[in-house]
Design a protein around this motif. Sequence first.
Motif, PDB file in Angstrom:
ATOM      1  N   LEU A  44       9.451  -5.054   4.454  1.00  0.00           N
ATOM      2  CA  LEU A  44       8.622  -6.040   3.760  1.00  0.00           C
ATOM      3  C   LEU A  44       9.265  -7.426   3.788  1.00  0.00           C
ATOM      4  O   LEU A  44       8.576  -8.429   3.974  1.00  0.00           O
ATOM      5  CB  LEU A  44       8.360  -5.610   2.310  1.00  0.00           C
ATOM      6  N   SER A  45      10.567  -7.450   3.650  1.00  0.00           N
ATOM      7  CA  SER A  45      11.287  -8.719   3.698  1.00  0.00           C
ATOM      8  C   SER A  45      11.146  -9.357   5.079  1.00  0.00           C
ATOM      9  O   SER A  45      10.883 -10.555   5.210  1.00  0.00           O
ATOM     10  CB  SER A  45      12.747  -8.464   3.360  1.00  0.00           C
ATOM     11  N   ASP A  46      11.295  -8.548   6.107  1.00  0.00           N
ATOM     12  CA  ASP A  46      11.171  -9.006   7.485  1.00  0.00           C
ATOM     13  C   ASP A  46       9.756  -9.534   7.754  1.00  0.00           C
ATOM     14  O   ASP A  46       9.566 -10.593   8.335  1.00  0.00           O
ATOM     15  CB  ASP A  46      11.505  -7.843   8.435  1.00  0.00           C
ATOM     16  N   LEU A  47       8.769  -8.785   7.290  1.00  0.00           N
ATOM     17  CA  LEU A  47       7.371  -9.207   7.478  1.00  0.00           C
ATOM     18  C   LEU A  47       7.130 -10.520   6.733  1.00  0.00           C
ATOM     19  O   LEU A  47       6.507 -11.442   7.276  1.00  0.00           O
ATOM     20  CB  LEU A  47       6.410  -8.126   6.970  1.00  0.00           C
ATOM     21  N   SER A  48       7.641 -10.615   5.499  1.00  0.00           N
ATOM     22  CA  SER A  48       7.458 -11.827   4.685  1.00  0.00           C
ATOM     23  C   SER A  48       7.995 -13.068   5.382  1.00  0.00           C
ATOM     24  O   SER A  48       7.378 -14.129   5.337  1.00  0.00           O
ATOM     25  CB  SER A  48       8.157 -11.687   3.333  1.00  0.00           C
ATOM     26  N   GLU A  49       9.141 -12.918   6.020  1.00  0.00           N
ATOM     27  CA  GLU A  49       9.756 -14.056   6.708  1.00  0.00           C
ATOM     28  C   GLU A  49       8.895 -14.554   7.863  1.00  0.00           C
ATOM     29  O   GLU A  49       9.044 -15.691   8.307  1.00  0.00           O
ATOM     30  CB  GLU A  49      11.141 -13.666   7.244  1.00  0.00           C
ATOM     31  N   ASN A  50       8.005 -13.701   8.361  1.00  0.00           N
ATOM     32  CA  ASN A  50       7.185 -14.069   9.507  1.00  0.00           C
ATOM     33  C   ASN A  50       5.730 -14.371   9.144  1.00  0.00           C
ATOM     34  O   ASN A  50       4.872 -14.436  10.010  1.00  0.00           O
ATOM     35  CB  ASN A  50       7.235 -12.953  10.549  1.00  0.00           C
ATOM     36  N   ILE A  51       5.484 -14.538   7.842  1.00  0.00           N
ATOM     37  CA  ILE A  51       4.135 -14.870   7.384  1.00  0.00           C
ATOM     38  C   ILE A  51       4.177 -16.267   6.765  1.00  0.00           C
ATOM     39  O   ILE A  51       4.795 -16.472   5.726  1.00  0.00           O
ATOM     40  CB  ILE A  51       3.630 -13.825   6.353  1.00  0.00           C
ATOM     41  N   TRP A  53       1.617 -10.956  -2.222  1.00  0.00           N
ATOM     42  CA  TRP A  53       0.566 -10.194  -1.543  1.00  0.00           C
ATOM     43  C   TRP A  53       0.976  -8.723  -1.423  1.00  0.00           C
ATOM     44  O   TRP A  53       0.216  -7.831  -1.774  1.00  0.00           O
ATOM     45  CB  TRP A  53       0.281 -10.823  -0.178  1.00  0.00           C
ATOM     46  N   PHE A  54       2.195  -8.484  -0.933  1.00  0.00           N
ATOM     47  CA  PHE A  54       2.682  -7.102  -0.803  1.00  0.00           C
ATOM     48  C   PHE A  54       2.717  -6.419  -2.173  1.00  0.00           C
ATOM     49  O   PHE A  54       2.333  -5.269  -2.323  1.00  0.00           O
ATOM     50  CB  PHE A  54       4.077  -7.057  -0.161  1.00  0.00           C
ATOM     51  N   SER A  55       3.195  -7.153  -3.184  1.00  0.00           N
ATOM     52  CA  SER A  55       3.287  -6.610  -4.529  1.00  0.00           C
ATOM     53  C   SER A  55       1.900  -6.221  -5.054  1.00  0.00           C
ATOM     54  O   SER A  55       1.720  -5.139  -5.626  1.00  0.00           O
ATOM     55  CB  SER A  55       3.939  -7.661  -5.433  1.00  0.00           C
ATOM     56  N   TYR A  56       0.924  -7.084  -4.833  1.00  0.00           N
ATOM     57  CA  TYR A  56      -0.446  -6.781  -5.267  1.00  0.00           C
ATOM     58  C   TYR A  56      -0.957  -5.507  -4.580  1.00  0.00           C
ATOM     59  O   TYR A  56      -1.536  -4.632  -5.218  1.00  0.00           O
ATOM     60  CB  TYR A  56      -1.390  -7.959  -4.953  1.00  0.00           C
ATOM     61  N   LEU A  57      -0.723  -5.423  -3.266  1.00  0.00           N
ATOM     62  CA  LEU A  57      -1.196  -4.252  -2.508  1.00  0.00           C
ATOM     63  C   LEU A  57      -0.540  -2.970  -3.021  1.00  0.00           C
ATOM     64  O   LEU A  57      -1.192  -1.933  -3.127  1.00  0.00           O
ATOM     65  CB  LEU A  57      -0.924  -4.433  -1.010  1.00  0.00           C
ATOM     66  N   GLU A  58       0.751  -3.056  -3.351  1.00  0.00           N
ATOM     67  CA  GLU A  58       1.448  -1.876  -3.887  1.00  0.00           C
ATOM     68  C   GLU A  58       0.867  -1.456  -5.232  1.00  0.00           C
ATOM     69  O   GLU A  58       0.609  -0.280  -5.461  1.00  0.00           O
ATOM     70  CB  GLU A  58       2.951  -2.165  -4.029  1.00  0.00           C
ATOM     71  N   LYS A  59       0.660  -2.419  -6.121  1.00  0.00           N
ATOM     72  CA  LYS A  59       0.121  -2.113  -7.456  1.00  0.00           C
ATOM     73  C   LYS A  59      -1.265  -1.487  -7.370  1.00  0.00           C
ATOM     74  O   LYS A  59      -1.665  -0.742  -8.254  1.00  0.00           O
ATOM     75  CB  LYS A  59       0.055  -3.379  -8.307  1.00  0.00           C
ATOM     76  N   ASN A  60      -2.004  -1.832  -6.327  1.00  0.00           N
ATOM     77  CA  ASN A  60      -3.373  -1.337  -6.188  1.00  0.00           C
ATOM     78  C   ASN A  60      -3.489  -0.208  -5.165  1.00  0.00           C
ATOM     79  O   ASN A  60      -4.560   0.020  -4.590  1.00  0.00           O
ATOM     80  CB  ASN A  60      -4.307  -2.501  -5.858  1.00  0.00           C
ATOM     81  N   ASP A  61      -2.369   0.474  -4.928  1.00  0.00           N
ATOM     82  CA  ASP A  61      -2.324   1.660  -4.055  1.00  0.00           C
ATOM     83  C   ASP A  61      -2.832   1.416  -2.634  1.00  0.00           C
ATOM     84  O   ASP A  61      -3.393   2.306  -2.005  1.00  0.00           O
ATOM     85  CB  ASP A  61      -3.097   2.831  -4.690  1.00  0.00           C
ATOM     86  N   LYS A  62      -2.639   0.194  -2.136  1.00  0.00           N
ATOM     87  CA  LYS A  62      -3.020  -0.111  -0.756  1.00  0.00           C
ATOM     88  C   LYS A  62      -1.790  -0.075   0.155  1.00  0.00           C
ATOM     89  O   LYS A  62      -1.901  -0.150   1.364  1.00  0.00           O
ATOM     90  CB  LYS A  62      -3.653  -1.512  -0.651  1.00  0.00           C
ATOM     91  N   LEU A  63      -0.617   0.001  -0.462  1.00  0.00           N
ATOM     92  CA  LEU A  63       0.622  -0.063   0.300  1.00  0.00           C
ATOM     93  C   LEU A  63       1.700   0.729  -0.416  1.00  0.00           C
ATOM     94  O   LEU A  63       1.856   0.624  -1.629  1.00  0.00           O
ATOM     95  CB  LEU A  63       1.062  -1.529   0.441  1.00  0.00           C
ATOM     96  N   ALA A  64       2.424   1.545   0.362  1.00  0.00           N
ATOM     97  CA  ALA A  64       3.575   2.286  -0.158  1.00  0.00           C
ATOM     98  C   ALA A  64       4.492   2.550   1.022  1.00  0.00           C
ATOM     99  O   ALA A  64       4.086   2.388   2.174  1.00  0.00           O
ATOM    100  CB  ALA A  64       3.128   3.605  -0.799  1.00  0.00           C
ATOM    101  N   GLN A  65       5.715   2.983   0.732  1.00  0.00           N
ATOM    102  CA  GLN A  65       6.663   3.153   1.832  1.00  0.00           C
ATOM    103  C   GLN A  65       6.194   4.189   2.848  1.00  0.00           C
ATOM    104  O   GLN A  65       6.591   4.139   4.009  1.00  0.00           O
ATOM    105  CB  GLN A  65       8.063   3.464   1.313  1.00  0.00           C
ATOM    106  N   ASP A  66       5.329   5.120   2.439  1.00  0.00           N
ATOM    107  CA  ASP A  66       4.842   6.117   3.380  1.00  0.00           C
ATOM    108  C   ASP A  66       3.338   5.973   3.628  1.00  0.00           C
ATOM    109  O   ASP A  66       2.690   6.875   4.131  1.00  0.00           O
ATOM    110  CB  ASP A  66       5.171   7.523   2.875  1.00  0.00           C
ATOM    111  N   ASN A  67       2.790   4.820   3.232  1.00  0.00           N
ATOM    112  CA  ASN A  67       1.372   4.572   3.476  1.00  0.00           C
ATOM    113  C   ASN A  67       1.199   3.126   3.931  1.00  0.00           C
ATOM    114  O   ASN A  67       1.098   2.220   3.116  1.00  0.00           O
ATOM    115  CB  ASN A  67       0.564   4.836   2.206  1.00  0.00           C
ATOM    116  N   LEU A  68       1.177   2.945   5.246  1.00  0.00           N
ATOM    117  CA  LEU A  68       1.145   1.606   5.818  1.00  0.00           C
ATOM    118  C   LEU A  68      -0.158   1.316   6.553  1.00  0.00           C
ATOM    119  O   LEU A  68      -0.309   0.268   7.161  1.00  0.00           O
ATOM    120  CB  LEU A  68       2.322   1.455   6.793  1.00  0.00           C
TER     121      LEU A  68
END
Length: 139
Positions: A17-24, A54-69
């Motif tokens: 997520l950190s790597d992706l953030s740096e490229n957005i 954005w990533f945090s919002y997606l995680e809170k709303n079950d759109k993103l998790a370490q095993d769900n990309l």
Amino acid sequence: MQTLAVTQSMSEYSSLLSDLSENITNEDLEQLKSACKEDIPEDQSNAITCSKDWFSYLEKNDKLAQDNLSYIEHIFEISRRPDLLTRVIEYRTTVLKISEDDEIDTKLTRIPSAKKYKDIIRQPSEDEIIKLAPPPKKA
């Protein structure tokens, strides 16, 4: 031992997520938010000012998790960001050890997008290269 693997996996996920953030960029973020406007109400979308939000919002709303990309893979695909999509696919295959064959069984991620970009990166084999016949000789 199990907790060590989980901790290491969480660390790899945070690193992704950190790597992706740096490229957005901020411009990219607007495009990504627009791509998921059906899932993020406008008032909440306006509160998202950086990719970490954005990533945090997606995680809170079950759109993103370490095993769900699969959700972000889809968003990166429709936002035409094969560079970000490729990183997510790499994480999934190396860290989560989910190959395309496993995916078909588990339905964890969207196969078409992953395969499409993987083929772009990979060079075709001799058998896959179409060989054209020489042009006909003029009489």
